[in-house]
Design a protein around this motif. Structure first.
Motif, mmCIF file in Angstrom:
data_model
loop_
_atom_site.group_PDB
_atom_site.id
_atom_site.type_symbol
_atom_site.label_atom_id
_atom_site.label_comp_id
_atom_site.label_asym_id
_atom_site.label_seq_id
_atom_site.Cartn_x
_atom_site.Cartn_y
_atom_site.Cartn_z
ATOM 1 N N ASP A 1 -4.784 -30.875 18.494
ATOM 2 C CA ASP A 1 -5.904 -30.858 17.558
ATOM 3 C C ASP A 1 -5.799 -32.094 16.664
ATOM 4 N N ALA A 2 -6.621 -32.150 15.622
ATOM 5 C CA ALA A 2 -6.631 -33.329 14.753
ATOM 6 C C ALA A 2 -5.259 -33.592 14.145
ATOM 7 N N GLY A 3 -4.590 -32.527 13.714
ATOM 8 C CA GLY A 3 -3.283 -32.688 13.086
ATOM 9 C C GLY A 3 -2.249 -33.241 14.034
ATOM 10 N N ARG A 4 -2.214 -32.711 15.250
ATOM 11 C CA ARG A 4 -1.204 -33.170 16.208
ATOM 12 C C ARG A 4 -1.530 -34.566 16.732
ATOM 13 N N LEU A 5 -2.793 -34.865 16.923
ATOM 14 C CA LEU A 5 -3.143 -36.219 17.336
ATOM 15 C C LEU A 5 -2.677 -37.230 16.297
ATOM 16 N N HIS A 6 -2.818 -36.874 15.038
ATOM 17 C CA HIS A 6 -2.423 -37.779 13.952
ATOM 18 C C HIS A 6 -0.909 -37.999 13.934
ATOM 19 N N ARG A 7 -0.141 -37.064 14.504
ATOM 20 C CA ARG A 7 1.316 -37.209 14.523
ATOM 21 C C ARG A 7 1.798 -38.169 15.607
ATOM 22 N N MET A 8 0.901 -38.570 16.502
ATOM 23 C CA MET A 8 1.314 -39.472 17.569
ATOM 24 C C MET A 8 1.653 -40.851 17.010
ATOM 25 N N LYS A 9 2.489 -41.569 17.754
ATOM 26 C CA LYS A 9 2.813 -42.943 17.393
ATOM 27 C C LYS A 9 1.549 -43.795 17.359
ATOM 28 N N ARG A 10 1.497 -44.740 16.451
ATOM 29 C CA ARG A 10 0.381 -45.675 16.440
ATOM 30 C C ARG A 10 0.396 -46.487 17.736
ATOM 31 N N ASP A 11 -0.788 -46.583 18.363
ATOM 32 C CA ASP A 11 -0.987 -47.307 19.625
ATOM 33 C C ASP A 11 -0.303 -46.657 20.819
ATOM 34 N N ALA A 12 0.080 -45.396 20.689
ATOM 35 C CA ALA A 12 0.601 -44.664 21.848
ATOM 36 C C ALA A 12 -0.526 -44.432 22.859
ATOM 37 N N VAL A 13 -0.143 -44.130 24.089
ATOM 38 C CA VAL A 13 -1.093 -43.826 25.155
ATOM 39 C C VAL A 13 -1.051 -42.316 25.420
ATOM 40 N N LEU A 14 -2.234 -41.708 25.516
ATOM 41 C CA LEU A 14 -2.342 -40.281 25.802
ATOM 42 C C LEU A 14 -3.051 -40.100 27.136
ATOM 43 N N ASN B 1 -4.335 -37.182 30.061
ATOM 44 C CA ASN B 1 -4.572 -35.768 30.370
ATOM 45 C C ASN B 1 -5.173 -35.638 31.762
ATOM 46 N N THR B 2 -4.390 -35.072 32.681
ATOM 47 C CA THR B 2 -4.877 -34.757 34.020
ATOM 48 C C THR B 2 -4.755 -33.257 34.287
ATOM 49 N N ALA B 3 -4.663 -32.464 33.223
ATOM 50 C CA ALA B 3 -4.452 -31.020 33.367
ATOM 51 C C ALA B 3 -5.748 -30.250 33.133
ATOM 52 N N ARG B 4 -6.034 -29.904 31.878
ATOM 53 C CA ARG B 4 -7.259 -29.204 31.516
ATOM 54 C C ARG B 4 -7.850 -29.873 30.274
ATOM 55 N N GLY B 5 -9.170 -30.065 30.283
ATOM 56 C CA GLY B 5 -9.811 -30.825 29.229
ATOM 57 C C GLY B 5 -9.616 -30.253 27.850
ATOM 58 N N ALA B 6 -9.700 -28.934 27.726
ATOM 59 C CA ALA B 6 -9.661 -28.307 26.406
ATOM 60 C C ALA B 6 -8.271 -28.267 25.794
ATOM 61 N N LEU B 7 -7.267 -28.836 26.461
ATOM 62 C CA LEU B 7 -5.980 -29.003 25.796
ATOM 63 C C LEU B 7 -6.108 -29.961 24.612
ATOM 64 N N ILE B 8 -7.105 -30.854 24.678
ATOM 65 C CA ILE B 8 -7.361 -31.805 23.592
ATOM 66 C C ILE B 8 -8.674 -31.423 22.919
ATOM 67 N N ASP B 9 -8.664 -31.353 21.613
ATOM 68 C CA ASP B 9 -9.887 -31.110 20.844
ATOM 69 C C ASP B 9 -10.722 -32.390 20.891
ATOM 70 N N ILE B 10 -11.758 -32.388 21.732
ATOM 71 C CA ILE B 10 -12.536 -33.604 21.947
ATOM 72 C C ILE B 10 -13.249 -34.041 20.676
ATOM 73 N N SER B 11 -13.583 -33.097 19.800
ATOM 74 C CA SER B 11 -14.256 -33.459 18.549
ATOM 75 C C SER B 11 -13.329 -34.218 17.614
ATOM 76 N N ALA B 12 -12.023 -34.040 17.777
ATOM 77 C CA ALA B 12 -11.055 -34.730 16.924
ATOM 78 C C ALA B 12 -10.585 -36.043 17.528
ATOM 79 N N LEU B 13 -10.838 -36.235 18.815
ATOM 80 C CA LEU B 13 -10.279 -37.404 19.490
ATOM 81 C C LEU B 13 -10.927 -38.703 19.044
#
Length: 354
Positions: free
Chosen positions: A238-251, A253-265
């Motif tokens: 979600d927004a909080g966990r995305l913000h915890r990622m390293k700056r300029d990290a690569v993400l 996802n080849t699993a399921r789309g809703a694992l990532i909150d698309i509105s927060a991406l």
């Protein structure tokens, strides 16, 4: 397993007179259409017919009279389907995931549900690495540069050396492990988060285990997702966990789309946490946000990671063979039984890789 009659070395493809088997797909998906392969496998054991179900006509499924269903991921089966389908004896999801089926409703009526988790491991792992390498080596930008008439190596920008980067795997199941081994071959250090994998497996594999997802996100240069979609994993990032990622990290996802909150991406990409994203699956697909289609630091493929000519044949064959085994009353070995939910997500699949 009982084998259907053969003609010139091939299984009989004429319609059977046995139980009815329906192959359910959505319009335009192109997975089955004529269902010739399913007919060739099932043969005279059952009468196979494909059915394309538009989203606005899914109510028709509630009155579907079929003994067995082979189900593709574009068609959901909810509680209403199982309530009004007394003839249904079994469902086989032609997919790794099964979040489009109300498992509890099925089992309440004694209807087993199977899925096929083994068929596309290599393809999904290869696609995961392909997305990462294309992003890391800026292949899209370089291609556009050359197409525009350029020939300057400096158009690549400032790529990193891969050796020594940390690849964080979320879900170390079949696909997650295949991805980790490929990343390791490129010289990346592998860390993983999987609270249900065996204690000590990291020692056997030479990986680092993170007991907290937040730590994995904070320390990884690349993060790839390989978990099923359950109530426990929906919007895992979600927004909080995305913000915890390293700056300029690569993400990736080849699993399921809703694992990532698309509105927060979108906001997360603006903050470069992550800096780039490679997606083969997107929440709400195939209707994905226009901003994502055009984003310069997003590489998106249309749910194609699973596919190769052999993998699709294997998937369809395994699903059809599972139906054969159910019809003949033999143990189902061509597919895997989906566990019945107990209280909340089943612990063995709550965050494991698909």
């Amino acid at each position: 397993m009982a084998t259907p009659p053969c003609v010139n070395g091939r299984r009989e493809t004429t319609h059977g007179t046995g139980p009815s088997v329906v192959v359910l797909d959505g319009p335009g998906a192109g997975y089955v259409e004529g269902a010739e392969l399913e007919r060739s496998v099932i043969g005279s054991l059952g009468d196979v017919r494909p059915l394309i179900v538009p989203p606005r006509e899914r109510g028709l499924l509630q009155d579907l009279a079929a003994d067995y269903a082979i189900l593709w991921h574009r068609v959901p089966l909810d509680a209403a389907f199982f309530e009004r389908s007394p003839s249904c004896r079994g469902v086989v999801c032609a997919s790794v995931g099964y979040d489009h089926v109300d498992i509890e409703a099925a089992y309440d009526r004694g209807i087993p549900v199977y899925h096929v988790p083994y068929y596309g491991t290599e393809e999904v792992a290869d696609h995961t690495l392909a997305l990462f390498l294309a992003l890391e080596r800026r292949l899209g930008a370089l291609q556009e540069h050359v197409r525009d008439g350029g020939w300057d190596w400096r158009a690549i920008g400032d790529p990193r050396r891969l050796r020594g980067l940390v690849w964080g795997v979320v879900g170390l199941g079949r696909i997650g492990l295949a991805v980790a081994q490929r990343a390791q071959a490129f010289g990346l250090r592998v860390a993983f988060f999987d609270p249900y994998n065996h204690p000590g497996i990291e020692k056997a594999l030479g990986f680092e285990r993170c007991h907290a997802l937040d730590r994995l996100l904070a320390e990884s240069d690349v993060v790839s997702l390989h978990a099923p979609l359950t109530p426990d994993t929906r919007h895992l990032l979600d927004a909080g966990r995305l913000h915890r990622m390293k700056r300029d990290a690569v993400l990736i996802n080849t699993a399921r789309g809703a694992l990532i909150d698309i509105s927060a991406l979108e906001d997360a990409l603006a903050e470069r946490r992550p800096g780039r994203v490679g997606l083969d699956v997107v929440e709400g697909e195939p209707d994905i946000p226009p901003w994502l289609r055009a984003h310069p630091r997003a590489l998106v493929s249309p749910h194609a990671a699973f596919y190769s000519v052999p993998s699709l044949v294997e998937l369809r064959t395994r699903a059809a063979e599972a139906v054969c085994q159910m019809i003949t009353g033999e143990p189902v070995t061509s597919a895997v039984a989906v566990p019945r939910p107990a209280s909340g997500p089943h612990p063995s699949v709550a965050r494991r890789a698909g």
